[in-house]
Design a protein around this motif. Structure first.
Motif, short mmCIF file in Angstrom:
data_model
loop_
_atom_site.label_atom_id
_atom_site.label_comp_id
_atom_site.label_asym_id
_atom_site.label_seq_id
_atom_site.Cartn_x
_atom_site.Cartn_y
_atom_site.Cartn_z
N UNK A 2 0.84 -1.21 0.00
CA UNK A 2 0.00 0.00 0.00
C UNK A 2 0.86 1.25 0.00
N UNK A 3 1.98 1.21 0.70
CA UNK A 3 2.88 2.36 0.71
C UNK A 3 3.45 2.61 -0.69
N UNK A 4 3.79 1.54 -1.41
CA UNK A 4 4.28 1.69 -2.79
C UNK A 4 3.19 2.30 -3.68
N UNK A 5 1.97 1.83 -3.53
CA UNK A 5 0.86 2.36 -4.32
C UNK A 5 0.67 3.84 -4.01
N UNK A 6 0.65 4.18 -2.74
CA UNK A 6 0.42 5.56 -2.33
C UNK A 6 1.53 6.48 -2.83
N UNK A 7 2.77 6.04 -2.71
CA UNK A 7 3.89 6.86 -3.19
C UNK A 7 3.82 7.05 -4.71
N UNK A 8 3.42 6.02 -5.44
CA UNK A 8 3.27 6.16 -6.89
C UNK A 8 2.19 7.19 -7.22
N UNK A 9 1.11 7.19 -6.44
CA UNK A 9 0.04 8.17 -6.68
C UNK A 9 0.48 9.59 -6.29
N UNK A 10 1.27 9.70 -5.26
CA UNK A 10 1.80 11.02 -4.87
C UNK A 10 2.69 11.55 -5.99
N UNK B 237 -8.63 3.63 -0.02
CA UNK B 237 -9.85 4.40 -0.27
C UNK B 237 -10.69 4.48 1.00
N UNK B 238 -10.82 3.36 1.72
CA UNK B 238 -11.65 3.30 2.92
C UNK B 238 -11.19 4.33 3.96
N UNK B 239 -9.89 4.52 4.12
CA UNK B 239 -9.40 5.48 5.12
C UNK B 239 -9.27 6.89 4.56
N UNK B 240 -9.56 7.06 3.27
CA UNK B 240 -9.57 8.40 2.69
C UNK B 240 -8.26 8.90 2.12
N UNK B 241 -7.25 8.04 2.06
CA UNK B 241 -5.97 8.46 1.50
C UNK B 241 -5.99 8.52 -0.02
N UNK B 242 -6.90 7.77 -0.63
CA UNK B 242 -6.99 7.69 -2.09
C UNK B 242 -8.45 7.87 -2.51
N UNK B 243 -8.65 8.56 -3.62
CA UNK B 243 -9.98 8.67 -4.23
C UNK B 243 -9.91 8.05 -5.62
N UNK B 244 -11.07 7.66 -6.12
CA UNK B 244 -11.13 7.06 -7.46
C UNK B 244 -12.20 7.76 -8.28
#
Length: 105
Positions: free
Chosen positions: A18-26, A57-64
């Motif tokens: 999840x950290x890799x995914x989030x960093x890629x999105x950042x 998405x559930x915790x609000x860090x990512x939107x779709x």
């Protein structure tokens, strides 16, 4: 930010995938990344990627956002800034108190 919210965000980011995914999105910025592009970029199986994106998405860090048949993921920068702000809000405050206590003694 409430401590329970911060804990939920940090728990979600505590998983390496999840950290890799989030960093890629950042890194992707405001344009975000299509799920398929994330899968190619990070070499994650579709079902695994879906599971981890859902947790973010559930915790609000990512939107779709759906664009025709493409699902685009975006980092929620406001939540990210709130979390970072929460973490640094009281940085070094106790060291100043300790210094004042030593000076007064």
């Amino acid at each position: 930010m409430k401590i329970d919210d911060a804990a939920a965000h940090l728990e979600a980011l505590g998983n390496p995938t999840r950290l890799k995914i989030y960093r890629a999105l950042i890194r992707a910025g405001g344009a975000g990344l299509a799920v398929g592009r994330l899968q190619e970029k990070l070499k994650i199986a579709p079902s695994t990627l879906s599971h981890h994106i859902k947790a973010l998405v559930v915790v609000g860090l990512v939107t779709q956002v759906r664009d025709a048949t493409t699902l685009i993921c975006h980092a929620n920068y406001e939540v990210m800034r709130e979390l970072v702000g929460f973490l640094v809000a009281e940085c070094c405050t106790e060291s100043a108190e300790t210094k004042d206590t030593k000076t007064a003694a």
